[in-house]
Design an enzyme around this catalytic site. Structure first.
Site, PDB file in Angstrom:
ATOM      1  N   GLY A  70      79.593  22.398 -10.380  1.00 36.21           N
ATOM      2  CA  GLY A  70      80.914  21.781 -10.342  1.00 36.21           C
ATOM      3  C   GLY A  70      81.699  21.946  -9.067  1.00 36.21           C
ATOM      4  O   GLY A  70      82.749  21.313  -8.906  1.00 36.21           O
ATOM      5  N   ARG A  75      76.059  19.062  -6.348  1.00 38.70           N
ATOM      6  CA  ARG A  75      76.806  18.403  -5.275  1.00 38.70           C
ATOM      7  C   ARG A  75      77.062  19.321  -4.074  1.00 38.70           C
ATOM      8  O   ARG A  75      76.936  18.907  -2.921  1.00 38.70           O
ATOM      9  CB  ARG A  75      78.149  17.926  -5.848  1.00 38.70           C
ATOM     10  CG  ARG A  75      78.937  17.018  -4.941  1.00 38.70           C
ATOM     11  CD  ARG A  75      80.321  16.767  -5.540  1.00 38.70           C
ATOM     12  NE  ARG A  75      80.294  16.297  -6.907  1.00 38.70           N
ATOM     13  CZ  ARG A  75      80.201  15.023  -7.269  1.00 38.70           C
ATOM     14  NH1 ARG A  75      80.162  14.091  -6.348  1.00 38.70           N
ATOM     15  NH2 ARG A  75      80.191  14.675  -8.537  1.00 38.70           N
ATOM     16  N   CYS A  93      76.514  -9.527  -6.935  1.00 38.78           N
ATOM     17  CA  CYS A  93      77.462 -10.492  -7.509  1.00 38.78           C
ATOM     18  C   CYS A  93      78.456  -9.824  -8.453  1.00 38.78           C
ATOM     19  O   CYS A  93      78.469 -10.090  -9.659  1.00 38.78           O
ATOM     20  CB  CYS A  93      76.686 -11.565  -8.267  1.00 38.78           C
ATOM     21  SG  CYS A  93      75.373 -12.217  -7.269  1.00 38.78           S
ATOM     22  N   GLU A  94      79.231  -8.923  -7.952  1.00 43.24           N
ATOM     23  CA  GLU A  94      80.294  -8.269  -8.722  1.00 43.24           C
ATOM     24  C   GLU A  94      81.407  -7.938  -7.733  1.00 43.24           C
ATOM     25  O   GLU A  94      81.116  -7.424  -6.639  1.00 43.24           O
ATOM     26  CB  GLU A  94      79.818  -6.916  -9.296  1.00 43.24           C
ATOM     27  CG  GLU A  94      78.563  -6.959 -10.082  1.00 43.24           C
ATOM     28  CD  GLU A  94      78.749  -6.615 -11.551  1.00 43.24           C
ATOM     29  OE1 GLU A  94      79.865  -6.240 -11.942  1.00 43.24           O
ATOM     30  OE2 GLU A  94      77.764  -6.749 -12.279  1.00 43.24           O
ATOM     31  N   TYR A 107      74.235  12.409  -6.139  1.00 45.19           N
ATOM     32  CA  TYR A 107      74.529  11.294  -7.051  1.00 45.19           C
ATOM     33  C   TYR A 107      74.524   9.968  -6.277  1.00 45.19           C
ATOM     34  O   TYR A 107      75.319   9.080  -6.543  1.00 45.19           O
ATOM     35  CB  TYR A 107      75.862  11.538  -7.786  1.00 45.19           C
ATOM     36  CG  TYR A 107      75.875  12.899  -8.451  1.00 45.19           C
ATOM     37  CD1 TYR A 107      75.145  13.114  -9.614  1.00 45.19           C
ATOM     38  CD2 TYR A 107      76.554  13.973  -7.888  1.00 45.19           C
ATOM     39  CE1 TYR A 107      75.099  14.365 -10.206  1.00 45.19           C
ATOM     40  CE2 TYR A 107      76.510  15.237  -8.481  1.00 45.19           C
ATOM     41  CZ  TYR A 107      75.788  15.420  -9.638  1.00 45.19           C
ATOM     42  OH  TYR A 107      75.731  16.666 -10.227  1.00 45.19           O
TER      43      TYR A 107
HETATM   44  N1  PLP Z   1      75.092  21.676 -14.757  1.00 45.11           N
HETATM   45  C1  PLP Z   1      75.278  20.718 -15.671  1.00 45.11           C
HETATM   46  C2  PLP Z   1      75.035  21.032 -17.096  1.00 45.11           C
HETATM   47  C3  PLP Z   1      75.712  19.446 -15.269  1.00 45.11           C
HETATM   48  O1  PLP Z   1      75.894  18.495 -16.201  1.00 45.11           O
HETATM   49  C4  PLP Z   1      75.934  19.192 -13.898  1.00 45.11           C
HETATM   50  C5  PLP Z   1      76.423  17.890 -13.441  1.00 45.11           C
HETATM   51  O2  PLP Z   1      76.797  17.012 -14.140  1.00 45.11           O
HETATM   52  C6  PLP Z   1      75.704  20.218 -12.980  1.00 45.11           C
HETATM   53  C7  PLP Z   1      75.294  21.453 -13.444  1.00 45.11           C
HETATM   54  C8  PLP Z   1      75.903  20.016 -11.501  1.00 45.11           C
HETATM   55  O3  PLP Z   1      77.184  19.742 -11.175  1.00 45.11           O
HETATM   56  P1  PLP Z   1      77.637  19.652  -9.664  1.00 45.11           P
HETATM   57  O4  PLP Z   1      76.773  18.666  -8.991  1.00 45.11           O
HETATM   58  O5  PLP Z   1      79.041  19.233  -9.711  1.00 45.11           O
HETATM   59  O6  PLP Z   1      77.483  21.027  -9.084  1.00 45.11           O
END
Ligand code: PLP
Length: 415
Positions: free
Chosen positions: A239, A276, A344-345, A372
């Site tokens: 996160g 991320r 096409c959006e 992502y």
């Molecule tokens: N762990 C779980 C269970 C997740 O669902 C996610 C992302 O959705 C992550 C870890 C990784 O999150 P982040 O890329 O924000 O570190």
């Protein structure tokens, strides 16, 4: 921090000129910096060194095998969420004891395959799932380790679509349910219910939500302890936010120094699941300008990459910096332009109202596209998926071939 920078008006990835990479591999192209990926991983590892946590890179952020190999060969484990991600882990011979498996909808086959591979644990998200894992474990005559995913019902201050720790989301279980399961864990002899898991969302830039969630977890852990339930693992999820525009996320050190005091006295094995933070700023999506279109109302820079290649802007209205890979000389244009793809959006855009001095045939780079990005790409509008290149030790490696038209139809059956 990342290794994409301008040298003498040209954008480089580490010591390689992006223009040369595009000449060699074509456009659109994802380019990743191996050095950036590893340094992010090491920063987090070092910040938490005191606890020697298991850092399970979250495969969904970028699941290319070469990137997974780069990280697992440097000590990372993997956080997976599907049979497909397990398959990737197996292909790499990733140590099963470094794999944790979340997801609200694990199928019987996925559970069975993961048990047979001997993963460290499942992060369980519901009572029916717990029952299903117990049933399959009994059938396979294997004792399976699980962590219960706690939904701590905290606000994480991120986009609603990537908030996962609020009570109304589909993830995890409320405190009462989790507590109840721990207290009657003896009734499930094929399960070792020995961990607590949380993941409250993605692109979280503040420390406070993590602290709030952890405090709730700690309270639960001590209540359980007082009832004789001792845990072995605490998984604090991923996160951690990164800089896309002007965000001021915490550094790994700030994050660790904020939460280590809450973890140190627990005596539990700590697991982290960053995605991320490790790969986000380690990748760009480079694209070529097909046309510059001006209407009475707007200017559009139409490029050969689109929402199918990078969905974040259209999906979350996410902001990505966009630069011309060669810094323009001379007078700067005052007109702002939307950078759009051929799909096409009207939602097909990579950036809105950008100042870009660029001509047809020249190339742009969408920055911060490492997480992502490719992993969420699709073939929408029958567009073959783009190629991926990893820069490692001063060399560029093609780590995924560009798809061709045959790839688009090879699974289809004409009747
Ligand atoms: N762990 C779980 C269970 C997740 O669902 C996610 C992302 O959705 C992550 C870890 C990784 O999150 P982040 O890329 O924000 O570190």
């Amino acid at each position: 921090m990342h290794y994409f920078s301008f040298k003498k008006n040209n954008l480089y990835c580490e010591n390689l000129k992006i223009k040369d990479l595009l000449d060699k591999f074509g456009t659109p192209l994802y380019v990743y910096s191996g050095r950036t990926i590893l340094e992010h991983f090491f920063k987090l590892r070092d910040a938490f060194a005191k606890l020697e946590p298991l850092i399970c890179y979250s495969v969904k952020a970028n699941s290319n095998l070469s990137i997974l190999k780069l990280l697992t060969s440097s000590g990372a484990g993997l956080d997976i969420v599907s049979g497909g991600e397990l398959y990737r882990a197996k292909k790499l011979k990733c140590s099963p004891k470094k794999i944790v498996y979340a997801s609200v909808g694990k199928t019987d086959k996925e559970i069975k395959d993961a048990i047979n591979y001997g993963i460290l644990m499942f992060n369980v998200e519901s009572i029916p799932e717990l029952g299903r894992i117990a049933k399959i474990a009994r059938k396979l005559k294997k004792r399976v380790s699980v962590a219960l995913r706690l939904n701590p019902d905290v606000e994480s201050g991120t986009h609603a679509y990537i908030t996962t720790g609020k009570g109304e989301t589909k993830f995890g279980m409320d405190t009462k349910t989790v507590k109840g399961i721990f207290l009657r864990r003896a009734s499930l002899p094929y399960l070792k219910i020995e961990g607590l898991h949380m993941h409250i969302g993605s692109q979280i830039t503040k420390l406070d939500p993590f602290k709030k969630a952890l405090k709730k977890a700690k309270k639960l852990i001590s209540e359980l302890k007082s009832k004789g339930v001792k845990l072995k693992y605490l998984n604090i999820g991923g996160g951690l936010g990164i800089i896309y525009e002007k965000e001021k996320p915490q550094t790994a050190k700030e994050f660790a120094s904020g939460i280590l005091p809450l973890l140190c006295d627990l005596g539990l094995k700590i697991i982290l699941e960053p995605g991320r933070f490790i790969v986000g700023n380690a990748g760009i999506l480079a694209a070529k300008v097909i046309y510059i279109k001006e209407t009475p109302k707007k200017k559009f820079v139409i490029v050969d990459a689109a929402m199918n290649d990078l969905a974040r802007p259209s999906l979350y209205e996410a902001y990505h910096k966009i630069v011309s890979i060669e810094k323009p000389r001379g007078k700067k244009s005052k007109k702002l332009a939307d950078v759009v793809g051929p799909i096409c959006e009207s939602g097909d855009f990579l950036g809105k109202e950008r100042r870009l001095d660029i001509k047809e045939g020249q190339a742009i780079a969408v920055l911060g596209a490492g997480a992502y990005g490719f992993s969420m790409s699709s073939n929408y509008n029958s567009r073959p998926r783009v190629a991926e290149v990893l820069v490692k030790n001063n060399k560029a490696y093609l780590i995924r071939k560009r798809e061709d038209y045959n790839d688009l139809i090879k699974k289809e059956i004409i009747i």
